[in-house]
Scaffold this motif. Sequence first.
Motif, PDB file in Angstrom:
ATOM      1  N   TYR A 152       0.826  -1.206   0.000  1.00 18.51           N
ATOM      2  CA  TYR A 152       0.000   0.000   0.000  1.00 18.51           C
ATOM      3  C   TYR A 152       0.862   1.258   0.000  1.00 18.51           C
ATOM      4  N   ALA A 153       1.952   1.209   0.738  1.00 19.43           N
ATOM      5  CA  ALA A 153       2.843   2.368   0.811  1.00 19.43           C
ATOM      6  C   ALA A 153       3.473   2.656  -0.545  1.00 19.43           C
ATOM      7  N   VAL A 154       3.917   1.605  -1.248  1.00 21.36           N
ATOM      8  CA  VAL A 154       4.551   1.790  -2.552  1.00 21.36           C
ATOM      9  C   VAL A 154       3.562   2.368  -3.555  1.00 21.36           C
ATOM     10  N   VAL A 155       2.356   1.800  -3.594  1.00 22.98           N
ATOM     11  CA  VAL A 155       1.340   2.293  -4.526  1.00 22.98           C
ATOM     12  C   VAL A 155       0.999   3.750  -4.235  1.00 22.98           C
ATOM     13  N   SER A 156       0.861   4.091  -2.970  1.00 22.68           N
ATOM     14  CA  SER A 156       0.538   5.467  -2.595  1.00 22.68           C
ATOM     15  C   SER A 156       1.664   6.422  -2.973  1.00 22.68           C
ATOM     16  N   ALA A 157       2.900   6.012  -2.720  1.00 26.36           N
ATOM     17  CA  ALA A 157       4.039   6.871  -3.052  1.00 26.36           C
ATOM     18  C   ALA A 157       4.135   7.103  -4.558  1.00 26.36           C
ATOM     19  N   VAL A 158       3.966   6.044  -5.342  1.00 22.50           N
ATOM     20  CA  VAL A 158       4.023   6.183  -6.800  1.00 22.50           C
ATOM     21  C   VAL A 158       2.913   7.096  -7.294  1.00 22.50           C
ATOM     22  N   ALA A 159       1.708   6.937  -6.733  1.00 22.07           N
ATOM     23  CA  ALA A 159       0.579   7.773  -7.145  1.00 22.07           C
ATOM     24  C   ALA A 159       0.824   9.246  -6.812  1.00 22.07           C
ATOM     25  N   LEU A 160       1.330   9.520  -5.618  1.00 23.76           N
ATOM     26  CA  LEU A 160       1.576  10.903  -5.210  1.00 23.76           C
ATOM     27  C   LEU A 160       2.702  11.540  -6.020  1.00 23.76           C
ATOM     28  N   VAL A 161       3.776  10.785  -6.251  1.00 26.21           N
ATOM     29  CA  VAL A 161       4.890  11.313  -7.048  1.00 26.21           C
ATOM     30  C   VAL A 161       4.432  11.586  -8.480  1.00 26.21           C
ATOM     31  N   THR A 162       3.694  10.644  -9.055  1.00 28.89           N
ATOM     32  CA  THR A 162       3.204  10.829 -10.422  1.00 28.89           C
ATOM     33  C   THR A 162       2.263  12.029 -10.514  1.00 28.89           C
ATOM     34  N   GLY A 163       1.364  12.140  -9.537  1.00 30.81           N
ATOM     35  CA  GLY A 163       0.451  13.275  -9.536  1.00 30.81           C
ATOM     36  C   GLY A 163       1.176  14.599  -9.396  1.00 30.81           C
ATOM     37  N   ALA A 164       2.151  14.656  -8.497  1.00 31.62           N
ATOM     38  CA  ALA A 164       2.897  15.902  -8.291  1.00 31.62           C
ATOM     39  C   ALA A 164       3.673  16.300  -9.540  1.00 31.62           C
ATOM     40  N   LEU A 165       4.186  15.307 -10.284  1.00 30.50           N
ATOM     41  CA  LEU A 165       4.981  15.594 -11.474  1.00 30.50           C
ATOM     42  C   LEU A 165       4.128  15.961 -12.682  1.00 30.50           C
ATOM     43  N   PHE A 166       2.999  15.281 -12.851  1.00 30.59           N
ATOM     44  CA  PHE A 166       2.294  15.372 -14.133  1.00 30.59           C
ATOM     45  C   PHE A 166       0.898  15.977 -14.057  1.00 30.59           C
ATOM     46  N   ALA A 167       0.366  16.242 -12.864  1.00 24.08           N
ATOM     47  CA  ALA A 167      -0.935  16.900 -12.769  1.00 24.08           C
ATOM     48  C   ALA A 167      -0.778  18.351 -13.202  1.00 24.08           C
ATOM     49  N   LYS A 168      -1.307  18.684 -14.360  1.00 23.45           N
ATOM     50  CA  LYS A 168      -1.032  19.957 -15.005  1.00 23.45           C
ATOM     51  C   LYS A 168      -1.455  21.143 -14.143  1.00 23.45           C
ATOM     52  N   GLY A 169      -0.499  22.026 -13.905  1.00 25.96           N
ATOM     53  CA  GLY A 169      -0.766  23.265 -13.195  1.00 25.96           C
ATOM     54  C   GLY A 169      -0.866  23.159 -11.695  1.00 25.96           C
ATOM     55  N   VAL A 170      -0.691  21.953 -11.142  1.00 25.15           N
ATOM     56  CA  VAL A 170      -0.831  21.776  -9.693  1.00 25.15           C
ATOM     57  C   VAL A 170       0.461  22.199  -8.995  1.00 25.15           C
ATOM     58  N   PRO A 171       0.388  23.120  -8.025  1.00 24.83           N
ATOM     59  CA  PRO A 171       1.599  23.502  -7.290  1.00 24.83           C
ATOM     60  C   PRO A 171       1.927  22.467  -6.230  1.00 24.83           C
ATOM     61  N   PRO A 172       3.177  22.397  -5.789  1.00 24.13           N
ATOM     62  CA  PRO A 172       4.255  23.266  -6.265  1.00 24.13           C
ATOM     63  C   PRO A 172       5.100  22.672  -7.392  1.00 24.13           C
ATOM     64  N   VAL A 173       5.155  21.332  -7.518  1.00 26.11           N
ATOM     65  CA  VAL A 173       6.148  20.729  -8.404  1.00 26.11           C
ATOM     66  C   VAL A 173       5.817  20.955  -9.870  1.00 26.11           C
ATOM     67  N   ASN A 174       4.649  20.516 -10.326  1.00 24.97           N
ATOM     68  CA  ASN A 174       4.332  20.653 -11.743  1.00 24.97           C
ATOM     69  C   ASN A 174       4.274  22.114 -12.161  1.00 24.97           C
ATOM     70  N   ARG A 175       3.680  22.948 -11.327  1.00 25.55           N
ATOM     71  CA  ARG A 175       3.595  24.373 -11.651  1.00 25.55           C
ATOM     72  C   ARG A 175       4.976  24.986 -11.779  1.00 25.55           C
ATOM     73  N   LEU A 176       5.874  24.647 -10.876  1.00 25.96           N
ATOM     74  CA  LEU A 176       7.227  25.175 -10.924  1.00 25.96           C
ATOM     75  C   LEU A 176       7.949  24.713 -12.177  1.00 25.96           C
ATOM     76  N   PHE A 177       7.822  23.430 -12.510  1.00 28.09           N
ATOM     77  CA  PHE A 177       8.483  22.909 -13.707  1.00 28.09           C
ATOM     78  C   PHE A 177       7.943  23.566 -14.973  1.00 28.09           C
ATOM     79  N   THR A 178       6.640  23.814 -15.011  1.00 29.67           N
ATOM     80  CA  THR A 178       6.052  24.480 -16.169  1.00 29.67           C
ATOM     81  C   THR A 178       6.623  25.879 -16.346  1.00 29.67           C
ATOM     82  N   LEU A 179       6.741  26.606 -15.251  1.00 25.45           N
ATOM     83  CA  LEU A 179       7.325  27.945 -15.312  1.00 25.45           C
ATOM     84  C   LEU A 179       8.774  27.897 -15.778  1.00 25.45           C
ATOM     85  N   MET A 180       9.533  26.965 -15.269  1.00 27.80           N
ATOM     86  CA  MET A 180      10.950  26.880 -15.617  1.00 27.80           C
ATOM     87  C   MET A 180      11.163  26.432 -17.058  1.00 27.80           C
ATOM     88  N   ALA A 181      10.230  25.670 -17.589  1.00 30.49           N
ATOM     89  CA  ALA A 181      10.356  25.198 -18.968  1.00 30.49           C
ATOM     90  C   ALA A 181       9.955  26.255 -19.982  1.00 30.49           C
TER      91      ALA A 181
END
Length: 219
Positions: A152-181
């Motif tokens: 359960y921990a692995v699945v949750s971690a993968v889901a949260l990391v994936t969401g933070a990286l690829f959920a369009k416009g969601v701060p702070p990670v994806n939003r920051l990467f979009t600005l930097m790109a």
Amino acid sequence: MIALIRYTFATVLHTQRYVAPLLLFMGLLGVLTVNGSGPLPPAYASSAGALFVCSTWLTVALMSLDEPAQRAIVVVASGGRSLKVLLAAIGTALLSCLVLMVFGLLFPLWTGRYDVTVGDLLLGVEAQLTCAFVGIAIGVLCSRLVFGRQGYAVVSAVALVTGALFAKGVPPVNRLFTLMATTPQAAKLLAPAGGMLAIAAVILAAFTAVAQFVATRRE
């Protein structure tokens, strides 16, 4: 606290659980930033992304160093304050990320061709700290303190990391990467990146509080 951090460092070095996340960081950094050129913000977004994934994995490993019985002994030895033990693990993860952050800042400059400014370096620091904070937060939330079963921990971690990286416009990670790109001038990004860093710090504090609450209820 210093003694607990030293204990955590010694344990993770002895068990070598840092090796896999470190190799992942080095591999991602090499693939994403070697032989780059042009503006630095996209390169630093890549190195921050590598640190994000690495910090999550490293934190999960740090939080799982001790079996429940051994953790209980450590808590008693620290005066019965489980929060102190949790903060020591987080402090160890942060110190480790600071070391990796230096490498993440310098490696693209060594392997690529960039015109470096002070603004670029400050933006790189903000981006990597943001990703380190969020990665550590996810690692704490997906640790043994919260999830009794590793699957359960692995699945949750993968889901949260994936969401933070690829959920369009969601701060702070994806939003920051979009600005930097999309914005090559680092000076224009310092204020927005500072805001993303503040959000990341709040996320780390909130996830730490949740993990401590769940762990206290179980104990």
